[in-house]
Design a protein around this motif. Sequence first.
Motif, PDB file in Angstrom:
ATOM      1  N   LYS A 182      93.134 -14.929 -21.270  1.00 51.41           N
ATOM      2  CA  LYS A 182      93.280 -13.553 -21.780  1.00 51.41           C
ATOM      3  C   LYS A 182      93.783 -13.552 -23.221  1.00 51.41           C
ATOM      4  N   ILE A 183      93.217 -12.657 -24.006  1.00 51.40           N
ATOM      5  CA  ILE A 183      93.712 -12.468 -25.383  1.00 51.40           C
ATOM      6  C   ILE A 183      95.034 -11.717 -25.290  1.00 51.40           C
ATOM      7  N   ILE A 184      96.120 -12.297 -25.815  1.00 48.75           N
ATOM      8  CA  ILE A 184      97.402 -11.590 -25.728  1.00 48.75           C
ATOM      9  C   ILE A 184      97.924 -11.149 -27.096  1.00 48.75           C
ATOM     10  N   ARG A 185      97.308 -11.631 -28.159  1.00 42.60           N
ATOM     11  CA  ARG A 185      97.722 -11.156 -29.470  1.00 42.60           C
ATOM     12  C   ARG A 185      96.567 -11.321 -30.444  1.00 42.60           C
ATOM     13  N   GLU A 186      96.556 -10.437 -31.442  1.00 42.86           N
ATOM     14  CA  GLU A 186      95.477 -10.464 -32.401  1.00 42.86           C
ATOM     15  C   GLU A 186      96.073 -10.190 -33.767  1.00 42.86           C
ATOM     16  N   THR A 237      91.178  -8.933 -43.744  1.00 36.60           N
ATOM     17  CA  THR A 237      89.878  -8.365 -44.075  1.00 36.60           C
ATOM     18  C   THR A 237      88.722  -9.198 -43.515  1.00 36.60           C
ATOM     19  N   LEU A 238      88.747 -10.486 -43.795  1.00 35.51           N
ATOM     20  CA  LEU A 238      87.600 -11.310 -43.427  1.00 35.51           C
ATOM     21  C   LEU A 238      87.866 -12.250 -42.262  1.00 35.51           C
ATOM     22  N   THR A 239      89.062 -12.174 -41.702  1.00 35.93           N
ATOM     23  CA  THR A 239      89.379 -13.075 -40.590  1.00 35.93           C
ATOM     24  C   THR A 239      90.135 -12.329 -39.501  1.00 35.93           C
ATOM     25  N   ARG A 240      90.042 -12.875 -38.317  1.00 36.15           N
ATOM     26  CA  ARG A 240      90.867 -12.389 -37.228  1.00 36.15           C
ATOM     27  C   ARG A 240      91.322 -13.590 -36.440  1.00 36.15           C
ATOM     28  N   LYS A 241      92.548 -13.521 -35.988  1.00 35.89           N
ATOM     29  CA  LYS A 241      93.053 -14.634 -35.208  1.00 35.89           C
ATOM     30  C   LYS A 241      93.477 -14.133 -33.840  1.00 35.89           C
ATOM     31  N   TYR A 242      93.104 -14.887 -32.819  1.00 37.65           N
ATOM     32  CA  TYR A 242      93.393 -14.475 -31.442  1.00 37.65           C
ATOM     33  C   TYR A 242      94.282 -15.510 -30.775  1.00 37.65           C
ATOM     34  N   LYS A 245      95.706 -20.030 -17.785  1.00 39.38           N
ATOM     35  CA  LYS A 245      96.211 -19.670 -16.446  1.00 39.38           C
ATOM     36  C   LYS A 245      97.545 -20.337 -16.133  1.00 39.38           C
ATOM     37  N   ASP A 246      97.867 -21.454 -16.824  1.00 42.55           N
ATOM     38  CA  ASP A 246      99.191 -22.062 -16.637  1.00 42.55           C
ATOM     39  C   ASP A 246     100.194 -21.595 -17.690  1.00 42.55           C
ATOM     40  N   LYS A 247      99.893 -20.430 -18.324  1.00 42.42           N
ATOM     41  CA  LYS A 247     100.774 -19.788 -19.303  1.00 42.42           C
ATOM     42  C   LYS A 247     100.895 -20.565 -20.613  1.00 42.42           C
ATOM     43  N   GLU A 248     100.057 -21.574 -20.814  1.00 45.57           N
ATOM     44  CA  GLU A 248     100.015 -22.233 -22.117  1.00 45.57           C
ATOM     45  C   GLU A 248      99.246 -21.332 -23.092  1.00 45.57           C
ATOM     46  N   HIS A 249      99.395 -21.625 -24.379  1.00 49.69           N
ATOM     47  CA  HIS A 249      98.732 -20.789 -25.380  1.00 49.69           C
ATOM     48  C   HIS A 249      97.845 -21.609 -26.322  1.00 49.69           C
ATOM     49  N   ILE A 250      96.744 -21.023 -26.686  1.00 52.09           N
ATOM     50  CA  ILE A 250      95.874 -21.623 -27.701  1.00 52.09           C
ATOM     51  C   ILE A 250      95.394 -20.511 -28.618  1.00 52.09           C
ATOM     52  N   GLU A 251      94.788 -20.897 -29.721  1.00 49.68           N
ATOM     53  CA  GLU A 251      94.302 -19.853 -30.612  1.00 49.68           C
ATOM     54  C   GLU A 251      92.891 -20.125 -31.109  1.00 49.68           C
ATOM     55  N   SER A 252      92.226 -19.057 -31.482  1.00 51.27           N
ATOM     56  CA  SER A 252      90.900 -19.136 -32.090  1.00 51.27           C
ATOM     57  C   SER A 252      90.909 -18.220 -33.305  1.00 51.27           C
ATOM     58  N   VAL A 253      90.178 -18.614 -34.322  1.00 49.18           N
ATOM     59  CA  VAL A 253      90.081 -17.791 -35.526  1.00 49.18           C
ATOM     60  C   VAL A 253      88.616 -17.465 -35.759  1.00 49.18           C
ATOM     61  N   ILE A 254      88.332 -16.225 -36.086  1.00 50.64           N
ATOM     62  CA  ILE A 254      86.949 -15.923 -36.484  1.00 50.64           C
ATOM     63  C   ILE A 254      86.911 -15.524 -37.946  1.00 50.64           C
ATOM     64  N   GLU A 308      87.472 -23.322 -20.718  1.00 45.17           N
ATOM     65  CA  GLU A 308      88.454 -22.707 -21.622  1.00 45.17           C
ATOM     66  C   GLU A 308      87.980 -22.737 -23.073  1.00 45.17           C
ATOM     67  N   LEU A 309      87.048 -23.617 -23.358  1.00 40.83           N
ATOM     68  CA  LEU A 309      86.406 -23.603 -24.675  1.00 40.83           C
ATOM     69  C   LEU A 309      85.327 -22.517 -24.725  1.00 40.83           C
ATOM     70  N   VAL A 310      84.459 -22.506 -23.698  1.00 47.47           N
ATOM     71  CA  VAL A 310      83.361 -21.534 -23.664  1.00 47.47           C
ATOM     72  C   VAL A 310      83.905 -20.099 -23.705  1.00 47.47           C
ATOM     73  N   THR A 311      84.946 -19.851 -22.943  1.00 45.96           N
ATOM     74  CA  THR A 311      85.405 -18.464 -22.825  1.00 45.96           C
ATOM     75  C   THR A 311      86.176 -17.982 -24.063  1.00 45.96           C
ATOM     76  N   GLN A 312      86.605 -18.893 -24.939  1.00 45.94           N
ATOM     77  CA  GLN A 312      87.149 -18.421 -26.218  1.00 45.94           C
ATOM     78  C   GLN A 312      86.068 -17.605 -26.935  1.00 45.94           C
ATOM     79  N   ILE A 313      84.838 -18.126 -26.898  1.00 43.66           N
ATOM     80  CA  ILE A 313      83.732 -17.420 -27.561  1.00 43.66           C
ATOM     81  C   ILE A 313      83.378 -16.142 -26.811  1.00 43.66           C
ATOM     82  N   LEU A 314      83.226 -16.259 -25.486  1.00 42.77           N
ATOM     83  CA  LEU A 314      82.821 -15.089 -24.691  1.00 42.77           C
ATOM     84  C   LEU A 314      83.800 -13.928 -24.824  1.00 42.77           C
ATOM     85  N   GLU A 315      85.087 -14.227 -24.715  1.00 35.16           N
ATOM     86  CA  GLU A 315      86.090 -13.155 -24.754  1.00 35.16           C
ATOM     87  C   GLU A 315      86.133 -12.499 -26.132  1.00 35.16           C
TER      88      GLU A 315
END
Length: 340
Positions: free
Chosen positions: A65-69, A73-78, A83-92, A131-138
């Motif tokens: 689940k995305i919990i913060r964004e 202007t040209l970027t967004r970070k998620y 599910k084990d309450k660990e956190h990762i991030e993705s940037v677009i 968990e890699l695939v769903t970073q893109i899907l979400e």
Amino acid sequence: MNSIYGYTREKLEAYFLSKGEKKFKALQVFEWLYVHKNSNVDTWSNIKKELREEIKKDFSFETPKIIREEKDTLTRKYLFELKDKEHIESVIMFHDYGISICVSSQVGCNMGCAFCESGRRKKVRNLEAYELVTQILEIEKNLNERISSVVIMGIGEPLDNYENVLSFIRIINDAKGLAIGIRHITLSTSGLVPKIYDLMKENIQINLAVSLHAPNDTIRNQIMKVNQVYNISQLMTAIKDYIAVTNRRVTIEYVMLKEINDSSKCALELATLLHGLNIYVNLIPYNETSHINLSKSDAKTIKEFAAVLKQKGINVTIRKEFGSKISAACGQLRSKEVEK
Ligand code: SAH
Ligand code: SF4
């Protein structure tokens, strides 16, 4: 239970065959998941009810689940919670040619590079393929737009999570998956030499980027622990072999650290090291982080460094500084979350 989003089409075909079903069911499932983006199995009208019940019984469909964004202007970070309450991030990043995403491949990283926030926080575990695939899907769902290119350059060393990262690449590249062109997928590694050899045998035309960051072992040993295992000479041999086998140009990443690796002497040494190879150099302005006592090179120094390389016939670009306002250096947002 295994997440369906971690299954390549091939693996899903094997699943259906084992159930006595036709393997093209896998194609239909891929279309529901990735083309229609519909995970409500009950509505999969071309699959009979009994089989739908089996699918629901055999697979999980949950996504991180995305919990913060954070927006710029040209970027967004998620920030994602797993599910084990660990956190990762993705940037677009929004480009004129489309949207690119930078995905994480591990929770933390064990490579321990001196300049990197992800390395400061040791590896907790590998990410599963789903968990890699769903970073893109979400994120596509969040944006309601298609992502057209992918770089595996977020938290983690992708070649230290080889099998899952390869499944991920196969799923997103599948014409009935997310259909992201293979040449629009870039994998960045700190230089795990044996895995670079494995990768060249896969016969996939992804872009390979190698984090070199130094023109000699003395400097590289100071900033990248991995160099004590695979030194520059071994790494350069692997890069040459990779180019010979795949016929693809390799990107050399070089993060510009003030008074560490940014002198014109370093530039000359780098030019000699890379002379005649089918590569290009991407100079990365260092993104300073509060816990690490290293500074970014001045803009003028970076330009001069690039000019020396160019003058020596090396292709070079300076990476645009996209997200410095939004703690965009890999691992910074996760770090903030951990520290809370
Ligand atoms: N582990 C892989 C991929 C993730 S890091 C690798 O090291 O290649 C992706 C890129 O970001 C690497 O080139 C890394 O050196 C660089 N990087 C890490 N921290 C950075 C920072 N604070 N500023 C700029 N680049 C950074
Ligand atoms: Fe790991 Fe890459 Fe960071 Fe090095 S730069 S610690 S390999 S994520």
